[in-house]
Design a protein around this motif. Structure first.
Motif, PDB file in Angstrom:
ATOM      1  N   LEU A   4       0.848  -1.185   0.000  1.00  0.00           N
ATOM      2  CA  LEU A   4       0.000   0.000   0.000  1.00  0.00           C
ATOM      3  C   LEU A   4       0.886   1.238   0.000  1.00  0.00           C
ATOM      4  O   LEU A   4       1.802   1.349   0.819  1.00  0.00           O
ATOM      5  N   GLU A   6       0.508   5.374   0.117  1.00  0.00           N
ATOM      6  CA  GLU A   6      -0.361   6.534   0.264  1.00  0.00           C
ATOM      7  C   GLU A   6       0.299   7.773  -0.329  1.00  0.00           C
ATOM      8  O   GLU A   6       1.526   7.880  -0.393  1.00  0.00           O
ATOM      9  N   CYS A  22      -4.508   5.894  -2.036  1.00  0.00           N
ATOM     10  CA  CYS A  22      -3.810   4.692  -1.587  1.00  0.00           C
ATOM     11  C   CYS A  22      -3.799   3.702  -2.739  1.00  0.00           C
ATOM     12  O   CYS A  22      -4.847   3.157  -3.097  1.00  0.00           O
ATOM     13  N   MET A  34     -10.861  -2.206   2.618  1.00  0.00           N
ATOM     14  CA  MET A  34      -9.805  -1.193   2.585  1.00  0.00           C
ATOM     15  C   MET A  34     -10.298   0.025   3.331  1.00  0.00           C
ATOM     16  O   MET A  34     -11.494   0.350   3.301  1.00  0.00           O
ATOM     17  N   TRP A  36      -9.107   3.812   5.782  1.00  0.00           N
ATOM     18  CA  TRP A  36      -8.197   4.847   6.240  1.00  0.00           C
ATOM     19  C   TRP A  36      -8.302   4.969   7.749  1.00  0.00           C
ATOM     20  O   TRP A  36      -9.418   5.025   8.304  1.00  0.00           O
ATOM     21  N   ARG A  50     -13.905   3.272   5.820  1.00  0.00           N
ATOM     22  CA  ARG A  50     -13.534   1.996   5.264  1.00  0.00           C
ATOM     23  C   ARG A  50     -14.626   1.507   4.340  1.00  0.00           C
ATOM     24  O   ARG A  50     -15.790   1.874   4.480  1.00  0.00           O
ATOM     25  N   ARG A  75     -13.426   4.046  -4.362  1.00  0.00           N
ATOM     26  CA  ARG A  75     -12.476   3.050  -4.893  1.00  0.00           C
ATOM     27  C   ARG A  75     -12.528   3.032  -6.400  1.00  0.00           C
ATOM     28  O   ARG A  75     -13.613   3.015  -6.987  1.00  0.00           O
ATOM     29  N   THR A  81      -7.036   1.423  -6.440  1.00  0.00           N
ATOM     30  CA  THR A  81      -6.717   2.610  -5.645  1.00  0.00           C
ATOM     31  C   THR A  81      -7.947   3.035  -4.852  1.00  0.00           C
ATOM     32  O   THR A  81      -9.059   3.040  -5.369  1.00  0.00           O
ATOM     33  N   CYS A  99      -3.306   3.998   5.252  1.00  0.00           N
ATOM     34  CA  CYS A  99      -4.165   3.120   4.458  1.00  0.00           C
ATOM     35  C   CYS A  99      -4.063   1.713   5.039  1.00  0.00           C
ATOM     36  O   CYS A  99      -2.992   1.285   5.494  1.00  0.00           O
TER      37      CYS A  99
END
Length: 121
Positions: A4, A6, A22, A34, A36, A50, A75, A81, A99
């Motif tokens: 990952l 960022e 990310c 995924m 933050w 998330r 996303r 990403t 991330c």
């Protein structure tokens, strides 16, 4: 393995906006999440956004009350990403933002190196 990276952290004035990115690489498939997280000096790391994914489908996203309505996670499947759009930033949003990737099938979790966000006048 998942890597990952960022980017996007910066210093901004209160009320400003930032978008963090990310980029994920590696075994990105199946049922995963995924998100933050952030950690301010002297405080515990906390989740700020998330998103849960199965295959190419986003199932749900979640936010704590402290950022709800101001932060948005999204996303780009084609780029693997995840983005965090942060609006109406406040000084209390100052932190290192990380991330995170979590794979449900194995319980494996990965972290990025972090990116600094500073909100100050």
């Amino acid at each position: 393995q998942v890597q990952l990276v960022e980017s996007g952290g910066a210093s901004v004035q209160p009320g400003g906006s930032l978008r963090l990115s990310c980029a994920a690489s590696g075994s990105i498939f199946g049922h995963y999440r995924m998100g933050w997280y952030r950690q301010a000096p002297g405080k515990q790391r906390e989740m700020v956004a998330r998103i849960t994914v199965i295959g190419d489908t986003n199932l749900a996203d979640s936010y704590p009350d402290s950022v709800k309505g101001r932060f948005t996670i999204s996303r780009d499947n084609a780029k693997d990403t995840v983005y965090l759009q942060m609006n109406s930033l406040k000084p209390e949003d100052t932190a290192v933002y990380y991330c995170n990737f979590y794979l449900f099938s194995s319980g494996q979790m990965y972290w990025g190196q972090g990116t600094q966000v500073t909100v100050s006048s």
